[in-house]
Design an enzyme around this catalytic site. Structure first.
Site, PDB file in Angstrom:
ATOM      1  N   GLY A  34      -5.369  -0.924   0.017  1.00  0.00           N
ATOM      2  CA  GLY A  34      -4.249  -1.872   0.058  1.00  0.00           C
ATOM      3  C   GLY A  34      -3.252  -1.479   1.124  1.00  0.00           C
ATOM      4  N   GLY A  90      -2.110   2.309  -4.522  1.00  0.00           N
ATOM      5  CA  GLY A  90      -1.105   1.296  -4.813  1.00  0.00           C
ATOM      6  C   GLY A  90      -1.371   0.639  -6.152  1.00  0.00           C
ATOM      7  N   LYS A 102      -4.386  -3.482 -11.312  1.00  0.00           N
ATOM      8  CA  LYS A 102      -4.867  -3.241  -9.954  1.00  0.00           C
ATOM      9  C   LYS A 102      -6.037  -4.169  -9.660  1.00  0.00           C
ATOM     10  CE  LYS A 102      -5.483   0.790  -8.246  1.00  0.00           C
ATOM     11  NZ  LYS A 102      -4.970   0.260  -6.967  1.00  0.00           N
ATOM     12  N   GLU A 111     -11.660   2.105  -7.349  1.00  0.00           N
ATOM     13  CA  GLU A 111     -10.334   2.697  -7.583  1.00  0.00           C
ATOM     14  C   GLU A 111     -10.264   3.333  -8.973  1.00  0.00           C
ATOM     15  OE1 GLU A 111      -7.520  -0.134  -4.759  1.00  0.00           O
ATOM     16  OE2 GLU A 111      -7.920  -0.766  -6.796  1.00  0.00           O
TER      17      GLU A 111
HETATM   18  C1  5RP Z   1      -6.562  -3.047  -4.331  1.00  0.00           C
HETATM   19  C2  5RP Z   1      -5.390  -2.671  -5.159  1.00  0.00           C
HETATM   20  C3  5RP Z   1      -4.107  -2.412  -4.440  1.00  0.00           C
HETATM   21  O1  5RP Z   1      -3.700  -1.122  -4.726  1.00  0.00           O
HETATM   22  C4  5RP Z   1      -3.083  -3.398  -4.913  1.00  0.00           C
HETATM   23  O2  5RP Z   1      -3.597  -4.699  -4.697  1.00  0.00           O
HETATM   24  C5  5RP Z   1      -1.752  -3.210  -4.190  1.00  0.00           C
HETATM   25  O3  5RP Z   1      -1.904  -3.577  -2.848  1.00  0.00           O
HETATM   26  P1  5RP Z   1      -0.696  -3.527  -1.830  1.00  0.00           P
HETATM   27  O4  5RP Z   1      -0.307  -2.097  -1.687  1.00  0.00           O
HETATM   28  O5  5RP Z   1      -1.253  -4.131  -0.570  1.00  0.00           O
HETATM   29  O6  5RP Z   1       0.426  -4.366  -2.412  1.00  0.00           O
HETATM   30  O7  5RP Z   1      -5.450  -2.564  -6.351  1.00  0.00           O
HETATM   31  O8  5RP Z   1      -7.668  -3.357  -5.131  1.00  0.00           O
END
Ligand code: 5RP
Length: 262
Positions: A34, A90, A102, A111
Site C-alpha cells: 500500500g 498499513g 485490511k 499480509e
Molecule cells: C493492502 C492493504 C493496505 O495496507 C491498506 O489498503 C492501506 O493502504 P494505504 O496505505 O495505501 O492507505 O491492506 O492490501
C-alpha cells in the site's frame, strides 16, 4: 519535493519514518503493501544504502517485492525466512484495540500470513483510518474463482445472521474484469457499514468453503503508529498499554523522494 506532499501523504510518511525505528540490523522484516507501506520500504531502503542496515525483507505482494529490490533491500521468501522479527504494514481501518480491516490493496492473504508469522506487527496509518467500530470501509474477502458466485451468495446468507448494518456485497473489478490477487483469487467486498462483533465475523467468514481469507486482523497488531499531517506521530503499544506522542522532524532526503512510484 517533500513540500509538495499533501497532508495525508505527510501523515503516512511520518508514521512510516517513526515505525522503522523498530528495525535493527540482523532482523527479518515483513514488508506490507500500500501507499503507507511503500514509504516504509523507501525509508528502510535508505537505511540499508546509507546507514549500513542489514536486513532481509519478506514482501506481502509482487509490487512491494519490486519496490524493495529497487531500493536495495534483500528480498527472501517466507519459507526462507521461516519466522520474522517484525512486520510493518498499513491498514484501511483500525480501532481502539488495534483490530484492523485490511485488503483495500488486495494483498490481505499474504499480509495476514506474514503478520502472523512475526514476533511483532506494527501498523502505520494516517489518523483518518481510526474508527470507533470497524466496518465503514468495505471488508475484503478473498475467494477462489471456482464457484465464486455461490461463495458470494453464501457470504450474503451468512452476514444476514450477523450484527451488521449493511448487507451489500460486490465482486471487486479492474475495469470490466474481476480483480485478481497475487495468488490468483477474486475479492468480494462486504459493505457492512458497522461490524458489531468483528471477532465473531472473522471466524464465521472463514468457515465458508471457497473463502480463502478475510481482511479482519484480530489480535494480530501489537503497535499502531498514527501519523498526522503536521508531523505529529502517536505510538500506541497495545501490548504494553502505552501511548506516546512526538513530532517528527520532516527531513527531506533527495534519495527518498526520488522515483516515488506509489
Ligand atoms: C493492502 C492493504 C493496505 O495496507 C491498506 O489498503 C492501506 O493502504 P494505504 O496505505 O495505501 O492507505 O491492506 O492490501
Amino acid at each position: 519535493m517533500a513540500a509538495d506532499l499533501s497532508p495525508i501523504d505527510k501523515a503516512k510518511f511520518v508514521a512510516a519514518r517513526r515505525a522503522v525505528d523498530y528495525v535493527q540490523s540482523g532482523m527479518k522484516v515483513g514488508l506490507g503493501t500500500g501507499s503507507t507501506a511503500a514509504w516504509m520500504v523507501r525509508c528502510l531502503g535508505e537505511m540499508v544504502r546509507e546507514e549500513g542496515l542489514k536486513i532481509v525483507g519478506v514482501p506481502t505482494s509482487a509490487r512491494t517485492a519490486d519496490l524493495a529490490r529497487q531500493v536495495g533491500i534483500e528480498v527472501v521468501s517466507l519459507d526462507e525466512a521461516k519466522w520474522l522479527d517484525v512486520t510493518i504494514d498499513g491498514a484501511d481501518e483500525f480501532d481502539g484495540e488495534a483490530n484492523l480491516i485490511k485488503g483495500g490493496g488486495g494483498a490481505l492473504l499474504l499480509e495476514k500470513i506474514v503478520a502472523t508469522a512475526s514476533d511483532q506487527m506494527i501498523v502505520i496509518a494516517d489518523a483518518a483510518k481510526e474508527v470507533l467500530t470497524l466496518g465503514a470501509f468495505p471488508l475484503p474477502v478473498e475467494v477462489i474463482p471456482f464457484g465464486w458466485q455461490t461463495t458470494k451468495a453464501l457470504l450474503e446468507e451468512t452476514i444476514e445472521s450477523l450484527d451488521v448494518l449493511g448487507h451489500q456485497t460486490t465482486l471487486r473489478m479492474t475495469g470490466d474484469r474481476p480483480f485478481i490477487t497475487d495468488e490468483g483469487n477474486y475479492i468480494v467486498d462486504l459493505h457492512l457499514q458497522r461490524i458489531g462483533d468483528a471477532r465473531q465475523m472473522a471466524l464465521v467468514l472463514n468457515q465458508i468453503p471457497g473463502v480463502v481469507e478475510n481482511g479482519l486482523f484480530i489480535d494480530i497488531c501489537d503497535v499502531v503508529v498514527v501519523g498526522h499531517g503536521d508531523g505529529r506521530v502517536t505510538v500506541r503499544d497495545v501490548t504494553a498499554g502505552t501511548q506516546e506522542e512526538e513530532t517528527m522532524e520532516f527531513v527531506e532526503s533527495d534519495n527518498l523522494f526520488r522515483d516515488m512510484g506509489d
